[in-house]
Scaffold this active site. Sequence first.
Site, PDB file in Angstrom:
ATOM      1  N   ASN A   9       0.865  -1.187   0.000  1.00  8.25           N
ATOM      2  CA  ASN A   9       0.000   0.000   0.000  1.00  8.25           C
ATOM      3  C   ASN A   9       0.900   1.235   0.000  1.00  8.25           C
ATOM      4  OD1 ASN A   9      -1.851   2.024   0.439  1.00  8.25           O
ATOM      5  ND2 ASN A   9      -2.352   1.407   2.545  1.00  8.25           N
ATOM      6  N   LYS A  11       0.066   4.246  -0.462  1.00  7.13           N
ATOM      7  CA  LYS A  11      -0.603   5.463   0.048  1.00  7.13           C
ATOM      8  C   LYS A  11      -0.347   6.624  -0.920  1.00  7.13           C
ATOM      9  CE  LYS A  11      -0.317   3.476   4.604  1.00  7.13           C
ATOM     10  NZ  LYS A  11      -0.361   3.649   6.053  1.00  7.13           N
ATOM     11  N   HIS A  96      -9.782   1.331   4.590  1.00  6.91           N
ATOM     12  CA  HIS A  96      -8.509   1.521   5.302  1.00  6.91           C
ATOM     13  C   HIS A  96      -8.741   2.506   6.454  1.00  6.91           C
ATOM     14  CE1 HIS A  96      -4.437   2.807   6.213  1.00  6.91           C
ATOM     15  NE2 HIS A  96      -4.040   1.677   5.671  1.00  6.91           N
ATOM     16  N   GLU A  98      -7.169   4.953   7.490  1.00  6.71           N
ATOM     17  CA  GLU A  98      -6.991   6.374   7.130  1.00  6.71           C
ATOM     18  C   GLU A  98      -8.234   6.905   6.432  1.00  6.71           C
ATOM     19  OE1 GLU A  98      -3.219   5.837   5.141  1.00  6.71           O
ATOM     20  OE2 GLU A  98      -2.356   5.301   7.082  1.00  6.71           O
ATOM     21  N   GLU A 168      -5.649  -4.659  10.660  1.00  3.06           N
ATOM     22  CA  GLU A 168      -4.642  -3.616  10.865  1.00  3.06           C
ATOM     23  C   GLU A 168      -4.971  -2.828  12.132  1.00  3.06           C
ATOM     24  OE1 GLU A 168      -2.552  -2.436   6.958  1.00  3.06           O
ATOM     25  OE2 GLU A 168      -4.391  -1.274   7.077  1.00  3.06           O
ATOM     26  N   GLY A 174       2.074   2.693  10.732  1.00  2.00           N
ATOM     27  CA  GLY A 174       3.003   3.810  10.567  1.00  2.00           C
ATOM     28  C   GLY A 174       3.707   4.218  11.845  1.00  2.00           C
ATOM     29  N   SER A 214       3.110  -1.735  10.491  1.00  2.00           N
ATOM     30  CA  SER A 214       4.549  -1.780  10.749  1.00  2.00           C
ATOM     31  C   SER A 214       5.194  -3.131  10.400  1.00  2.00           C
ATOM     32  CB  SER A 214       4.857  -1.376  12.193  1.00  2.00           C
ATOM     33  OG  SER A 214       4.436  -0.033  12.424  1.00  2.00           O
TER      34      SER A 214
HETATM   35  P1  PGA Z   1       2.593   0.637   7.666  1.00  2.00           P
HETATM   36  O1  PGA Z   1       1.137   0.819   6.997  1.00  2.00           O
HETATM   37  O2  PGA Z   1       3.164  -0.642   7.140  1.00  2.00           O
HETATM   38  O3  PGA Z   1       3.362   1.858   7.231  1.00  2.00           O
HETATM   39  O4  PGA Z   1       2.367   0.573   9.145  1.00  2.00           O
HETATM   40  C1  PGA Z   1       0.284  -0.275   6.796  1.00  2.00           C
HETATM   41  C2  PGA Z   1      -1.018   0.196   6.201  1.00  2.00           C
HETATM   42  O5  PGA Z   1      -1.521   1.264   6.557  1.00  2.00           O
HETATM   43  O6  PGA Z   1      -1.615  -0.505   5.327  1.00  2.00           O
END
Ligand code: PGA
Length: 256
Positions: A9, A11, A96, A98, A168, A174, A214
């Site tokens: 992903n 983003k 997601h 976000e 998640e 993140g 992460s």
């Molecule tokens: P990350 O994001 O690996 O940077 O923690 C995962 C995600 O949001 O799909």
Amino acid sequence: MRKVIIAANWKMNMTVAETASYIPTFLAETGDDTEVDVVLIPPFTSLPKASELIGEAYSLKLGAQNMSAQKSGAFTGEVSAAMLRELFVRYVLVGHSERRQLFGETDQTVNAKLHAAHEATLKPILCIGETLAERDGGQVEAVLMRQLREGLAGLDHKQIQETVIAYEPVWAIGTGRNATPAQAQEAHALIRSEIGQIAEPAVAERLRIQYGGSVKVSNAGELLGQPDIDGALVGGASLDPRDFAEIAKAAKAAKE
Ligand code: PGA
């Protein structure tokens, strides 16, 4: 029996030019390995270039980060499932955290998108997960059950089986702080058992559940070594093609 699925992903990162240099580097590391499903999920603007470059590398599939629940019409700024299909997109992230936190998506809008994705034969990756406050408040199970039941409402068993679930935990995204393999396995087992209730146990056995939050080269093998973790949804660490290739290899090795 469940095929491992590793997704990148990106983003809101990666220009078309950066995409053009990423894909050959990634393919040089992994080759065209069809034992694992690897999905690149770039921003919309990079999809045409990505699909052109992937060409005959059948192992590499494309996903989108979001889509509209509507088929077409006056929805400024939105992208439909049919538009994605035209670019050889096979997967789409839905809900997601976000999108839920920053763009007001609810379990109801997520459900409408899941229906629209299946109608267009796109495979949705339904993202669910609790916040830190919810975990500290002992609500993990209640939150996951609600997101699953409302998100999957009205889908038939075949559609549920073809949906990928991404667990998640919001506090792990993140932050550099991944769920421990034991925490993730516990949540995945809960999710699988709930899918068994919503649909039936045979559907739950076949449905794939990814862990996200992460994931990096150093923890991918241990996470994927858990029996109910069938893949990973990788954000930050997927921006480097060599790291993402290492994660895909570690995931495959963990299941051998
Ligand atoms: P990350 O994001 O690996 O940077 O923690 C995962 C995600 O949001 O799909």
